[in-house]
Design an enzyme around this catalytic site. Structure first.
Site, PDB file in Angstrom:
ATOM      1  N   GLU A 189      23.854  -9.402  11.162  1.00 57.93           N
ATOM      2  CA  GLU A 189      24.498  -9.937  12.358  1.00 57.93           C
ATOM      3  C   GLU A 189      25.857  -9.293  12.622  1.00 57.93           C
ATOM      4  O   GLU A 189      26.281  -9.137  13.749  1.00 57.93           O
ATOM      5  CB  GLU A 189      24.641 -11.460  12.198  1.00 57.93           C
ATOM      6  CG  GLU A 189      24.806 -12.163  13.505  1.00 57.93           C
ATOM      7  CD  GLU A 189      24.399 -13.626  13.419  1.00 57.93           C
ATOM      8  OE1 GLU A 189      23.355 -13.930  12.808  1.00 57.93           O
ATOM      9  OE2 GLU A 189      25.121 -14.466  13.983  1.00 57.93           O
ATOM     10  N   ASP A 233      21.978 -14.115  10.326  1.00 58.39           N
ATOM     11  CA  ASP A 233      22.216 -15.445   9.770  1.00 58.39           C
ATOM     12  C   ASP A 233      20.949 -16.291   9.862  1.00 58.39           C
ATOM     13  O   ASP A 233      20.146 -16.148  10.772  1.00 58.39           O
ATOM     14  CB  ASP A 233      23.335 -16.158  10.534  1.00 58.39           C
ATOM     15  CG  ASP A 233      24.688 -15.510  10.263  1.00 58.39           C
ATOM     16  OD1 ASP A 233      24.756 -14.663   9.357  1.00 58.39           O
ATOM     17  OD2 ASP A 233      25.642 -15.849  10.972  1.00 58.39           O
ATOM     18  N   TYR A 267      27.144 -20.053   3.444  1.00 60.32           N
ATOM     19  CA  TYR A 267      27.048 -20.126   4.896  1.00 60.32           C
ATOM     20  C   TYR A 267      27.616 -21.450   5.414  1.00 60.32           C
ATOM     21  O   TYR A 267      27.187 -22.527   4.980  1.00 60.32           O
ATOM     22  CB  TYR A 267      25.571 -19.990   5.303  1.00 60.32           C
ATOM     23  CG  TYR A 267      25.383 -19.734   6.771  1.00 60.32           C
ATOM     24  CD1 TYR A 267      25.986 -18.635   7.370  1.00 60.32           C
ATOM     25  CD2 TYR A 267      24.614 -20.585   7.554  1.00 60.32           C
ATOM     26  CE1 TYR A 267      25.829 -18.391   8.719  1.00 60.32           C
ATOM     27  CE2 TYR A 267      24.446 -20.342   8.906  1.00 60.32           C
ATOM     28  CZ  TYR A 267      25.058 -19.241   9.483  1.00 60.32           C
ATOM     29  OH  TYR A 267      24.911 -19.010  10.809  1.00 60.32           O
TER      30      TYR A 267
END
Ligand SMILES: [Zn+2]
Ligand SMILES: [Zn+2]
Length: 755
Positions: free
Chosen positions: A7, A107, A315
């Site tokens: 990403e 992600d 994350y």
């Protein structure tokens, strides 16, 4: 050659470093870096990062002129995708031409799946073989363990998940653009002044406005408190009359008058209780804790994403508050022990078993937020460090023991009136030793037994008032949005930022402007479904159903178009009333206070027809010619206060790094002082890395609430003091409306295209 698409560039670089057998060669095309290496099996590999979304959904160009296109036409207008990052697109296409297989490593969530699908569609235009050679790497942390596990268990791209992300994008564009244009046109607020309306934004604004209206409607009730200061063998402590709030002033005064030394202890009670450990962090609880440290929600998420990209935390977008059994807690502690938390992590590692706390939300996509690295304090900026430390300490707290608190209560009689004192102290720190943010100061009482005599040293008679419900801080507001299912973990903070940027709210805690309140009222009245959380929460559920394959994206977008069509027609029928209501708010926001010159009229912001510049003038013109100059940039908000030096109104200027308070009189003696303060504050902010700051006072014009600020007329003399209007509350830190303007998360309510 195998191509890996991530990403962002940071992730591409990190993954290359982890997967490379030997070295990594960095190259670039059109200034977009990419990384060449051989993986552990010797397979030649290239990794490259996108810049988030590389395509954007929009209306075709013929719909872009606000004045020429009826907003209604946008409801059923076609949607097109345009490339937003052309050099990134050209770079991935060039790399794809030589690739024999592809791994999407964006992600792991709805948005990431969509970004991955967008990238796939682009590379397939260049090399169609890749459509059959594409795999998906799903990971929750940029750590060697996680990355290697993900690349040895490659999965498939989930089209339903990507479609759910796409549905949200389409719906938010259609709703945001249609309603924003309609309201902006109806109120003639075009250009940079446009008024936005959105599927998630508007119900959130309504929650804020409703709270403000409750505050205004609140009628404070006076009450009186009788307190004493006592001494037992040289140790002082305070006690309060058992009737904590006297509603009868005369009775309270009578009690106060008759108090005389000594007091006698009638009962002593001691209890101990366990304080349970906090649950693991998810996005909401993390953001909430970060805002308590002075960060805006948007800034906290931006920094958390950076910490994730640098491999320091997992994350940060997750709803989960239960560590999965696959998560190696000891490995995470080992990583912590390499950094500044050697001692604390070591203590936990020395235990034979670890029993983490659990929250009540369990999802399977990502684990709760936990530290994945042990950076040194000097490797991070202060603002980054404090959030990393928060995550690290929270993680350790979830693995530590329960804390034990001991509470004491002592009942006393003084001149036959009942009093009590409370004390508490931590007897076993447990998790509080790791997570000091939640720790309260110990309040120790002397050792007392029944029938002990204590000396009355001082007595106090305080007049107080009941307080209105408080405004929402950004943290509690995010929690409230989660409760109402408004927005997602990925969007909530940027929705709030939008409300600041559009001038609907200001300050921290979040306070609506008059315009914000009237906008909320107008939509509640003329399009109640847009204003209520239910509809948008329903749509959110529908989007989950797309990812579970129970609905298609087309079905959900059609449902949402139908809802919008109904809301629109109701707004259209009430266009004039709605505009009038919003104008009322805009006009109220322009009132800055009373005119010190004529004393009868109000001062307001006026824009000169000749010069187009704005200034402050008296509504009594031409009888009163009082004017003041104004800065030409930034929104201006009355504070309801006057300068103590010159008597001119004080205003708050929004925009720029952070809001500032200004006395309107350019010749006021505070001006020199003000400039010094600004310089000092700027220096301090840089040093301390503070998100909020500024000695701004919260605005309290026209509210019933300002009189409700605590009036604490304190009398230590024998005579009760009269109830006095209180000094205003201590300055509340104000959040810069522009403090976090550059949010990278997808905006949910953008108007699509400004004129
Ligand atoms: Zn005047
Ligand atoms: Zn002044």
């Amino acid at each position: 050659m195998r191509l890996i698409i991530t990403e962002k560039n940071d992730a591409a670089k990190k993954i290359a470093g982890i997967l490379a057998q030997r070295g990594v060669k960095e190259d670039a095309y059109l200034r977009i870096p990419y990384y060449l290496f051989n993986d552990e099996e010797g397979q030649p590999t290239t990794s490259v990062g996108l810049k988030g979304h590389v395509v954007q959904v929009d209306f075709p160009p013929e719909f872009s002129e606000w004045r020429k296109v009826e907003p209604k036409a946008l409801i059923d207008a076609p949607l097109v995708k345009t490339e937003t990052a052309k050099s990134v697109v050209r770079t991935i296409k060039k790399l794809a031409a030589d690739a024999s297989s592809l791994v999407i490593a964006t992600d792991f969530d709805r948005e990431g799946e969509l970004i991955g699908l967008e990238a796939l569609n682009l590379v397939v235009e260049e090399n169609e073989k890749l459509v059959r050679a594409v795999r998906r790497a799903r990971f929750s942390a940029l750590t060697p363990g996680e990355i290697k596990r993900a690349f040895s268990h490659l999965d498939h791209l989930s089209e339903p998940l990507a479609r759910a992300g796409e549905a949200r994008q389409d719906i938010d564009l259609i709703w945001g653009a249609t309603l924003t244009r309609f309201v902006s046109l109806a109120t003639s607020r075009l250009g940079s002044q446009f008024l936005s309306v959105g599927r998630v934004q508007t119900p959130t604004l309504v929650l804020i406005a409703e709270r403000e209206k409750e505050r205004r409607a609140f009628v404070p009730e006076p009450f009186w408190v009788v307190k004493v200061e006592l001494d037992h063998q040289g140790q002082r402590f305070g006690a309060v009359h058992k009737e904590e709030r006297f509603t009868d002033e005369a009775r309270a005064a009578a009690v106060f008058e008759k108090l005389a030394t000594p007091g006698r202890v009638t009962a002593v009670k001691q209890t101990s209780r366990k304080v349970p450990r906090p649950a693991p962090f998810n996005t909401t609880s993390f953001t909430s804790a970060a805002t308590a440290l002075g960060y805006t929600a948007a800034a906290a998420m931006r920094i958390a994403e950076d910490l994730y990209m640098s491999g320091h935390i997992s994350y940060p977008r997750t709803d989960n508050t239960v560590y999965p059994s696959s998560l190696d807690l000891r490995e995470a502690l080992d990583a912590l022990a390499e950094g500044e938390f050697r001692r604390e992590a070591g203590e936990l590692l020395s235990r034979p078993t670890l029993h983490p706390s659990r929250g009540d939300k369990r999802t399977t996509d990502h684990p709760p937020i936990y530290p994945t690295g042990g950076p040194r304090r000097s490797e991070l900026g202060d603002r980054e460090w404090r959030l990393y430390e928060l995550v690290a300490r929270r993680f350790m707290a979830t693995l530590a023991d329960e804390a034990v608190m001991e509470s004491n209560r002592v009942d006393l009689v003084i001149s036959s009136e009942p009093f009590f004192a409370r004390g508490n102290r931590v007897v076993h720190g447990g998790w509080l030793d790791y997570y000091p943010y939640s720790r309260q100061k110990d309040l120790e009482l002397p050792f007392l037994r029944k029938d002990d005599l204590v000396e009355l040293v001082d007595k106090q008679f305080e007049a107080k008032e009941t307080q209105p419900p408080s405004r929402y801080g950004q943290g509690p507001l995010i929690e409230l949005m989660e409760k109402h299912n408004l927005g997602t973990k990925a969007t909530r903070h940027s929705i709030i930022q939008n409300l600041y940027d559009r001038g609907y709210v200001h300050g921290n805690p979040v306070e609506p402007t008059e315009m914000g309140i009237k906008m909320a009222e107008a939509l509640q009245e003329f399009a109640p479904r847009i204003a209520s959380p239910e509809m948008t929460a329903e749509l959110e559920k529908d989007m989950d159903l797309i990812s579970e394959r129970d609905l298609t994206k087309e079905q959900v977008v059609t449902i949402s178009r139908n809802l919008l069509r109904q809301a629109y027609s109701s707004l259209e029928q009430n266009r004039e009333q709605m505009a009038a209501k919003i104008y009322e708010g805009i006009t109220d926001d322009r009132i800055l206070g009373g005119c010190p010159k004529c004393g009868t009229n109000r001062l307001r912001v006026i824009r000169s027809k000749a010069t187009k510049k704005r200034f402050v003038g008296c509504e009594g013109y031409p009888d009163c010619d009082q004017t003041y100059p104004l800065p030409q940039r930034g929104d201006i908000i009355g504070t309801g206060e006057v300068c103590v030096h010159c008597g001119s109104p004080k205003v708050k200027i929004l925009g720029g790094r952070r809001p500032w308070i200004l006395c309107l009189d350019p010749h006021c003696p505070t001006k020199a002082e003000y400039r010094e303060k600004q310089a000092a504050r700027a220096a301090k902010a840089t040093a301390a890395g503070e998100e909020t700051g500024g000695a701004t006072k919260s605005r309290s014009t026209k509210t019933a609430t300002q009189s409700a600020t605590k009036s604490a007329a304190k009398a230590t003399s024998a005579k009760p003091a009269a109830r006095k209007p209180a000094a205003r509350k201590t300055p509340s830190p104000a959040t810069g409306s522009a403090a976090a303007s550059g949010s990278e998360t997808p905006t949910t309510v953008g108007p699509g295209d400004e004129p």
